[in-house]
Design a protein around this motif. Structure first.
Motif, PDB file in Angstrom:
ATOM      1  N   ASP A  32       0.836  -1.198   0.000  1.00 20.48           N
ATOM      2  CA  ASP A  32       0.000   0.000   0.000  1.00 20.48           C
ATOM      3  C   ASP A  32       0.873   1.252   0.000  1.00 20.48           C
ATOM      4  OD1 ASP A  32      -2.218  -1.606   0.127  1.00 20.48           O
ATOM      5  OD2 ASP A  32      -2.491  -1.411   2.292  1.00 20.48           O
ATOM      6  N   ASP A  33       0.495   2.204  -0.837  1.00 23.98           N
ATOM      7  CA  ASP A  33       1.163   3.511  -0.894  1.00 23.98           C
ATOM      8  C   ASP A  33       2.626   3.421  -1.315  1.00 23.98           C
ATOM      9  OD1 ASP A  33      -1.213   4.776   0.029  1.00 23.98           O
ATOM     10  OD2 ASP A  33      -0.666   4.295   2.097  1.00 23.98           O
ATOM     11  N   GLU A  34       3.012   2.348  -1.987  1.00 22.74           N
ATOM     12  CA  GLU A  34       4.369   2.228  -2.498  1.00 22.74           C
ATOM     13  C   GLU A  34       4.324   1.783  -3.953  1.00 22.74           C
ATOM     14  OE1 GLU A  34       7.145  -0.126  -0.299  1.00 22.74           O
ATOM     15  OE2 GLU A  34       6.424   0.593   1.653  1.00 22.74           O
ATOM     16  N   GLU A  35       5.401   2.090  -4.663  1.00 23.84           N
ATOM     17  CA  GLU A  35       5.530   1.633  -6.035  1.00 23.84           C
ATOM     18  C   GLU A  35       5.631   0.111  -6.070  1.00 23.84           C
ATOM     19  OE1 GLU A  35       5.621   2.180 -10.060  1.00 23.84           O
ATOM     20  OE2 GLU A  35       5.593   3.848  -8.624  1.00 23.84           O
ATOM     21  N   GLY A  36       4.983  -0.520  -7.048  1.00 27.36           N
ATOM     22  CA  GLY A  36       5.149  -1.957  -7.219  1.00 27.36           C
ATOM     23  C   GLY A  36       6.581  -2.297  -7.569  1.00 27.36           C
ATOM     24  N   ARG A  37       6.979  -3.529  -7.263  1.00 29.56           N
ATOM     25  CA  ARG A  37       8.371  -3.896  -7.521  1.00 29.56           C
ATOM     26  C   ARG A  37       8.496  -5.401  -7.759  1.00 29.56           C
ATOM     27  NH1 ARG A  37       8.266  -2.596  -1.734  1.00 29.56           N
ATOM     28  NH2 ARG A  37       8.678  -4.491  -0.491  1.00 29.56           N
ATOM     29  N   TYR A  38       9.525  -5.775  -8.510  1.00 28.61           N
ATOM     30  CA  TYR A  38       9.924  -7.164  -8.712  1.00 28.61           C
ATOM     31  C   TYR A  38      11.176  -7.387  -7.873  1.00 28.61           C
ATOM     32  CZ  TYR A  38       6.794  -6.786 -12.702  1.00 28.61           C
ATOM     33  OH  TYR A  38       5.691  -6.569 -13.493  1.00 28.61           O
ATOM     34  N   GLU A  39      11.259  -8.516  -7.189  1.00 26.90           N
ATOM     35  CA  GLU A  39      12.366  -8.673  -6.260  1.00 26.90           C
ATOM     36  C   GLU A  39      12.871 -10.107  -6.159  1.00 26.90           C
ATOM     37  OE1 GLU A  39       9.998  -9.030  -2.030  1.00 26.90           O
ATOM     38  OE2 GLU A  39      10.356  -7.016  -2.837  1.00 26.90           O
ATOM     39  N   ALA A  40      14.127 -10.203  -5.726  1.00 28.67           N
ATOM     40  CA  ALA A  40      14.771 -11.480  -5.431  1.00 28.67           C
ATOM     41  C   ALA A  40      15.534 -11.303  -4.125  1.00 28.67           C
ATOM     42  CB  ALA A  40      15.703 -11.896  -6.557  1.00 28.67           C
ATOM     43  N   PHE A  41      15.970 -12.403  -3.545  1.00 27.04           N
ATOM     44  CA  PHE A  41      16.616 -12.354  -2.242  1.00 27.04           C
ATOM     45  C   PHE A  41      18.016 -12.946  -2.293  1.00 27.04           C
ATOM     46  CE2 PHE A  41      17.232 -14.088   2.160  1.00 27.04           C
ATOM     47  CZ  PHE A  41      17.317 -12.865   2.800  1.00 27.04           C
ATOM     48  N   ALA A  42      18.939 -12.312  -1.555  1.00 27.19           N
ATOM     49  CA  ALA A  42      20.295 -12.826  -1.326  1.00 27.19           C
ATOM     50  C   ALA A  42      21.047 -13.021  -2.636  1.00 27.19           C
ATOM     51  CB  ALA A  42      20.263 -14.121  -0.510  1.00 27.19           C
ATOM     52  N   GLN A  43      21.350 -11.915  -3.288  1.00 25.91           N
ATOM     53  CA  GLN A  43      22.033 -11.932  -4.586  1.00 25.91           C
ATOM     54  C   GLN A  43      23.474 -11.435  -4.433  1.00 25.91           C
ATOM     55  OE1 GLN A  43      20.244 -13.057  -7.508  1.00 25.91           O
ATOM     56  NE2 GLN A  43      18.976 -13.689  -5.778  1.00 25.91           N
ATOM     57  N   PRO A  44      24.477 -12.245  -4.799  1.00 28.75           N
ATOM     58  CA  PRO A  44      25.875 -11.811  -4.691  1.00 28.75           C
ATOM     59  C   PRO A  44      26.448 -11.363  -6.047  1.00 28.75           C
ATOM     60  CG  PRO A  44      25.791 -14.195  -4.865  1.00 28.75           C
ATOM     61  CD  PRO A  44      24.361 -13.703  -5.002  1.00 28.75           C
ATOM     62  N   LEU A  45      27.355 -10.402  -5.989  1.00 26.97           N
ATOM     63  CA  LEU A  45      28.112  -9.960  -7.158  1.00 26.97           C
ATOM     64  C   LEU A  45      29.556  -9.717  -6.725  1.00 26.97           C
ATOM     65  CD1 LEU A  45      25.685  -7.208  -8.571  1.00 26.97           C
ATOM     66  CD2 LEU A  45      25.948  -9.539  -9.463  1.00 26.97           C
ATOM     67  N   LYS A  46      30.499  -9.913  -7.656  1.00 31.52           N
ATOM     68  CA  LYS A  46      31.909  -9.684  -7.360  1.00 31.52           C
ATOM     69  C   LYS A  46      32.534  -8.829  -8.467  1.00 31.52           C
ATOM     70  CE  LYS A  46      34.340 -12.932  -5.328  1.00 31.52           C
ATOM     71  NZ  LYS A  46      34.312 -12.540  -3.893  1.00 31.52           N
TER      72      LYS A  46
END
Length: 303
Positions: A32-46
């Motif tokens: 509610d009252d926020e922009e919709g979003r697509y998400e994932a969890f625990a993503q690493p980059l090096k």
């Protein structure tokens, strides 16, 4: 993890692959009252920082001055955004109160951690801890230590901040004359914020190494809740079509006496080739302009 899987974690290609996964496979949320979003969890980059490389994304133009000055502001330890304004950087204006204060977050916690009064004696009488200075000392004197750590997360102080800290935990690692850095970020605006954070914390790794007479090795970014806002999807899709070029290199013109002595004019970026910029609206999370002024906090007995 096999060699091919490990390689997919590296560099700008890995960042773009992460964006693609989030859009194609990520969970969709619309609070509610926020922009919709697509998400994932625990993503690493090096990212490889050797040979003075700095991972500024090349598939869109990065605002180098803004992200570098923001890091210098973090290093300064100030909760006021005056240093940003002195360099004509306005990215924190939306969160600052009428005293130009955002509350005790990020750099303030790095440099001015208030000690619990019940623990002053066991801390040698200190009422504050400069975490960054402490890490500089341990990296120099005990490089093998496993406690080169800085945290910006303090639950009892969150209500005094204009936004909960997103990049919350730093751990440095030194072997010989090479310094690496791990950043853990709890909340990650993948299109706007994450490219800034990748570049500016890589810059921090370079600066710490430079101060110690060392070189930077690797920067590892670990994202917790990694999301792409719905109003950024078209920009990300466009970015995914663009050619990735080699990252530029960072040149540092002088060595100041301390980590907080660097200025923006000390830095030069060499060989930065980039695609056209992509604009996106900022999602103003937190409680903009509600940060508690530090001068006022100091009039209250430290908790």
């Amino acid at each position: 993890m096999d060699a091919s899987s490990a390689q997919r974690l590296w560099g700008e290609h890995a960042y773009l692959d992460m964006c693609r996964r989030i859009l194609d496979q990520g969970a969709y949320r619309k609070p509610d009252d926020e922009e919709g979003r697509y998400e994932a969890f625990a993503q690493p980059l090096k990212f490889d920082l050797r040979d003075n490389k700095l991972p500024l994304l090349t598939t869109k133009r990065m605002q180098w001055k803004s992200l570098a000055v923001e890091m210098l502001w973090f290093i300064s330890g100030s909760s006021k955004i005056d240093l940003l304004h002195e360099n004509n950087v306005k990215i924190w204006d939306i969160w600052a109160n009428e005293e130009n204060d955002v509350g005790p977050l990020y750099g303030y916690m790095w440099r001015n951690w208030w000690v619990d009064p019940n623990l002053v004696d066991v801390n040698g009488g200190r009422t504050e801890i400069d975490q960054l200075a402490q890490v500089m000392t341990t990296l120099k004197e005990r490089p093998e230590a496993r406690s080169h750590v800085i945290t910006a997360w303090r639950p009892d102080w969150l209500k005094a901040m204009s936004i909960k800290p997103c990049h919350v935990y730093l751990q440095f690692y030194r072997v010989g004359d090479e310094v690496s850095l791990l950043l853990t970020q709890r909340s990650c605006d993948t299109f706007l914020g994450v490219p800034f954070n990748i570049a500016q914390y890589s810059l921090l790794c370079h600066l710490v190494a430079h101060q110690l007479g060392c070189t930077a090795g690797e920067f590892t970014w670990m994202g917790g809740d990694v999301h792409i806002y719905e109003n950024h999807v078209d920009q990300v899709r466009e970015q995914l079509t663009r050619e990735v070029k080699q990252p530029p290199k960072l040149k540092i013109h002088r060595t100041p006496e301390g980590i907080d002595g660097y200025r923006f004019d000390d830095f030069e970026i060499e060989g930065y080739e980039y695609a056209q910029g992509l604009k996106g609206a900022i999602s103003a999370q937190g409680t903009p302009k509600a940060g508690t002024d530090i001068d006022k906090l100091r009039t209250v007995k430290k908790a």
